[in-house]
Scaffold this motif. Structure first.
Motif, PDB file in Angstrom:
ATOM      1  N   GLN A   1       1.005  -0.521   0.121  1.00  0.00           N
ATOM      2  CA  GLN A   1      -0.042   0.386   0.095  1.00  0.00           C
ATOM      3  C   GLN A   1       1.332   1.274   0.193  1.00  0.00           C
ATOM      4  O   GLN A   1       1.190   1.532   1.183  1.00  0.00           O
ATOM      5  CB  GLN A   1      -0.991   0.501   1.165  1.00  0.00           C
ATOM      6  CG  GLN A   1      -1.708   1.142   1.327  1.00  0.00           C
ATOM      7  CD  GLN A   1      -2.929   1.510   2.237  1.00  0.00           C
ATOM      8  OE1 GLN A   1      -3.365   0.042   2.135  1.00  0.00           O
ATOM      9  NE2 GLN A   1      -3.943   2.041   1.541  1.00  0.00           N
ATOM     10  N   VAL A   2       0.416   2.244  -1.132  1.00  0.00           N
ATOM     11  CA  VAL A   2       1.146   3.563  -0.833  1.00  0.00           C
ATOM     12  C   VAL A   2       0.742   4.908   0.242  1.00  0.00           C
ATOM     13  O   VAL A   2      -0.004   4.818   0.236  1.00  0.00           O
ATOM     14  CB  VAL A   2       1.378   4.032  -2.835  1.00  0.00           C
ATOM     15  CG1 VAL A   2       1.830   5.291  -2.517  1.00  0.00           C
ATOM     16  CG2 VAL A   2       1.826   3.169  -3.623  1.00  0.00           C
ATOM     17  N   GLN A   3       1.550   4.840   0.573  1.00  0.00           N
ATOM     18  CA  GLN A   3       1.342   5.817   2.229  1.00  0.00           C
ATOM     19  C   GLN A   3       2.187   7.036   1.975  1.00  0.00           C
ATOM     20  O   GLN A   3       3.231   6.655   1.547  1.00  0.00           O
ATOM     21  CB  GLN A   3       2.132   5.205   3.177  1.00  0.00           C
ATOM     22  CG  GLN A   3       1.093   4.711   3.291  1.00  0.00           C
ATOM     23  CD  GLN A   3       1.114   3.911   4.938  1.00  0.00           C
ATOM     24  OE1 GLN A   3       2.345   3.931   5.416  1.00  0.00           O
ATOM     25  NE2 GLN A   3      -0.268   3.902   5.571  1.00  0.00           N
ATOM     26  N   LEU A   4       2.207   7.825   2.319  1.00  0.00           N
ATOM     27  CA  LEU A   4       2.958  10.544   1.552  1.00  0.00           C
ATOM     28  C   LEU A   4       2.477  10.630   3.372  1.00  0.00           C
ATOM     29  O   LEU A   4       1.091  10.883   3.679  1.00  0.00           O
ATOM     30  CB  LEU A   4       1.957  10.318   0.725  1.00  0.00           C
ATOM     31  CG  LEU A   4       2.192   9.611  -0.860  1.00  0.00           C
ATOM     32  CD1 LEU A   4       1.500  10.153  -2.024  1.00  0.00           C
ATOM     33  CD2 LEU A   4       4.316   9.767  -1.330  1.00  0.00           C
ATOM     34  N   VAL A   5       3.301  10.557   3.521  1.00  0.00           N
ATOM     35  CA  VAL A   5       3.190  11.515   4.989  1.00  0.00           C
ATOM     36  C   VAL A   5       4.421  13.011   5.501  1.00  0.00           C
ATOM     37  O   VAL A   5       5.460  12.538   4.627  1.00  0.00           O
ATOM     38  CB  VAL A   5       3.939  10.518   5.877  1.00  0.00           C
ATOM     39  CG1 VAL A   5       3.713  11.390   7.367  1.00  0.00           C
ATOM     40  CG2 VAL A   5       2.988   9.087   5.940  1.00  0.00           C
ATOM     41  N   GLU A   6       3.324  13.689   5.078  1.00  0.00           N
ATOM     42  CA  GLU A   6       3.566  15.481   4.661  1.00  0.00           C
ATOM     43  C   GLU A   6       4.395  15.719   6.579  1.00  0.00           C
ATOM     44  O   GLU A   6       3.587  15.323   7.020  1.00  0.00           O
ATOM     45  CB  GLU A   6       3.139  16.111   4.031  1.00  0.00           C
ATOM     46  CG  GLU A   6       2.717  15.981   2.804  1.00  0.00           C
ATOM     47  CD  GLU A   6       0.926  15.224   2.886  1.00  0.00           C
ATOM     48  OE1 GLU A   6       0.693  15.436   1.669  1.00  0.00           O
ATOM     49  OE2 GLU A   6       0.688  14.742   4.100  1.00  0.00           O
ATOM     50  N   SER A   7       5.348  16.416   6.199  1.00  0.00           N
ATOM     51  CA  SER A   7       5.476  17.385   7.576  1.00  0.00           C
ATOM     52  C   SER A   7       6.491  18.236   7.397  1.00  0.00           C
ATOM     53  O   SER A   7       6.925  18.892   5.825  1.00  0.00           O
ATOM     54  CB  SER A   7       6.551  16.118   7.807  1.00  0.00           C
ATOM     55  OG  SER A   7       8.097  15.765   7.914  1.00  0.00           O
ATOM     56  N   GLY A   8       7.049  19.030   8.633  1.00  0.00           N
ATOM     57  CA  GLY A   8       6.702  20.457   8.759  1.00  0.00           C
ATOM     58  C   GLY A   8       6.549  21.641   7.958  1.00  0.00           C
ATOM     59  O   GLY A   8       7.331  22.954   7.959  1.00  0.00           O
ATOM     60  N   GLY A   9       4.879  21.571   8.430  1.00  0.00           N
ATOM     61  CA  GLY A   9       4.033  22.941   8.082  1.00  0.00           C
ATOM     62  C   GLY A   9       4.439  22.984   9.709  1.00  0.00           C
ATOM     63  O   GLY A   9       5.161  23.070  10.841  1.00  0.00           O
ATOM     64  N   LEU A  20       9.041  21.920   3.346  1.00  0.00           N
ATOM     65  CA  LEU A  20       8.402  20.731   4.107  1.00  0.00           C
ATOM     66  C   LEU A  20       8.917  19.363   3.008  1.00  0.00           C
ATOM     67  O   LEU A  20       9.574  19.431   2.772  1.00  0.00           O
ATOM     68  CB  LEU A  20       6.621  20.352   3.128  1.00  0.00           C
ATOM     69  CG  LEU A  20       6.131  22.342   3.044  1.00  0.00           C
ATOM     70  CD1 LEU A  20       5.105  22.040   2.304  1.00  0.00           C
ATOM     71  CD2 LEU A  20       6.041  22.034   4.754  1.00  0.00           C
ATOM     72  N   SER A  21       8.456  18.296   3.911  1.00  0.00           N
ATOM     73  CA  SER A  21       8.965  17.090   3.684  1.00  0.00           C
ATOM     74  C   SER A  21       7.637  15.590   3.116  1.00  0.00           C
ATOM     75  O   SER A  21       7.092  16.058   4.026  1.00  0.00           O
ATOM     76  CB  SER A  21       9.816  16.061   4.848  1.00  0.00           C
ATOM     77  OG  SER A  21      11.057  17.227   4.912  1.00  0.00           O
ATOM     78  N   CYS A  22       7.744  14.700   2.660  1.00  0.00           N
ATOM     79  CA  CYS A  22       7.283  14.386   1.833  1.00  0.00           C
ATOM     80  C   CYS A  22       7.998  12.503   2.035  1.00  0.00           C
ATOM     81  O   CYS A  22       8.566  12.500   0.318  1.00  0.00           O
ATOM     82  CB  CYS A  22       6.503  14.424   1.256  1.00  0.00           C
ATOM     83  SG  CYS A  22       5.189  13.026   0.437  1.00  0.00           S
ATOM     84  N   THR A  78      11.742  10.145  -0.118  1.00  0.00           N
ATOM     85  CA  THR A  78      11.158  11.985   0.549  1.00  0.00           C
ATOM     86  C   THR A  78      11.879  12.655  -0.875  1.00  0.00           C
ATOM     87  O   THR A  78      12.552  13.666  -1.822  1.00  0.00           O
ATOM     88  CB  THR A  78      12.285  12.627   1.707  1.00  0.00           C
ATOM     89  OG1 THR A  78      12.049  11.136   2.091  1.00  0.00           O
ATOM     90  CG2 THR A  78      12.133  13.336   2.413  1.00  0.00           C
ATOM     91  N   VAL A  79      10.382  13.907  -0.873  1.00  0.00           N
ATOM     92  CA  VAL A  79      10.323  14.720  -1.459  1.00  0.00           C
ATOM     93  C   VAL A  79      10.210  15.715  -0.807  1.00  0.00           C
ATOM     94  O   VAL A  79       9.602  15.878   0.304  1.00  0.00           O
ATOM     95  CB  VAL A  79       9.537  14.449  -2.826  1.00  0.00           C
ATOM     96  CG1 VAL A  79       8.220  15.303  -2.635  1.00  0.00           C
ATOM     97  CG2 VAL A  79       9.148  15.585  -3.607  1.00  0.00           C
ATOM     98  N   PHE A  80      10.593  16.718  -1.383  1.00  0.00           N
ATOM     99  CA  PHE A  80      10.930  18.486  -0.286  1.00  0.00           C
ATOM    100  C   PHE A  80      10.063  19.610  -0.744  1.00  0.00           C
ATOM    101  O   PHE A  80      10.646  19.407  -2.829  1.00  0.00           O
ATOM    102  CB  PHE A  80      11.967  18.764  -0.248  1.00  0.00           C
ATOM    103  CG  PHE A  80      13.074  17.847   0.562  1.00  0.00           C
ATOM    104  CD1 PHE A  80      14.261  16.893  -0.049  1.00  0.00           C
ATOM    105  CD2 PHE A  80      12.920  16.735   2.061  1.00  0.00           C
ATOM    106  CE1 PHE A  80      14.473  15.421   0.405  1.00  0.00           C
ATOM    107  CE2 PHE A  80      13.938  16.839   3.180  1.00  0.00           C
ATOM    108  CZ  PHE A  80      14.252  15.340   1.889  1.00  0.00           C
TER     109      PHE A  80
END
Length: 131
Positions: A1-9, A20-22, A78-80
């Protein structure tokens, strides 16, 4: 299962910066384009930036060119999104998304901006810019 988790806001004053990071899992990250979108209060989701799977080609909406930089670290899946000179109009929930088809070039900002070009999305991270 694909999961994307953002952070940094968070909350920042106008003129400030945020990164921001994902983090992605469940798919061979390095094979897929990645995008950032945002949804301002009371408005529809809009394209912000995208980076192709190779990492060598990026696309931006006009309003963030010169202020935002998208990048990816394939070793960390990770993408930023580095955001500088933030403005109150940048206030939104920011979402990352992963491309629908691997090894696919986006060719243009118009294609990169299409929500249909992505098939999984993160839960979003709030960015608030105060004046």
């Amino acid at each position: 299962q694909v999961q994307l988790v953002e952070s940094g806001g968070g909350l920042v004053q106008a003129g400030g910066s945020l990164r921001l990071s994902c983090a992605a899992s469940g798919r061979t990250f390095s094979s897929y384009n990645m995008g950032w979108f945002r949804q301002p209060p009371g408005k529809e989701r809009e394209f912000v930036a995208a980076v192709e799977w190779t990492g060598s080609t990026t696309y931006y909406t006009d309003s963030v060119k010169g202020r935002f930089t998208i990048s990816r670290d394939n070793a960390k899946n990770t993408v930023f999104l580095q955001m500088k000179s933030l403005k109150p109009e940048d206030t939104a929930v920011y979402y990352c998304a992963i491309g629908r088809v691997r090894y696919r070039s986006l060719y243009s900002s118009q294609i990169a901006a299409q929500i249909a070009a992505y098939d999984y999305w993160g839960q979003g991270t709030q960015v608030t810019v105060s004046s």
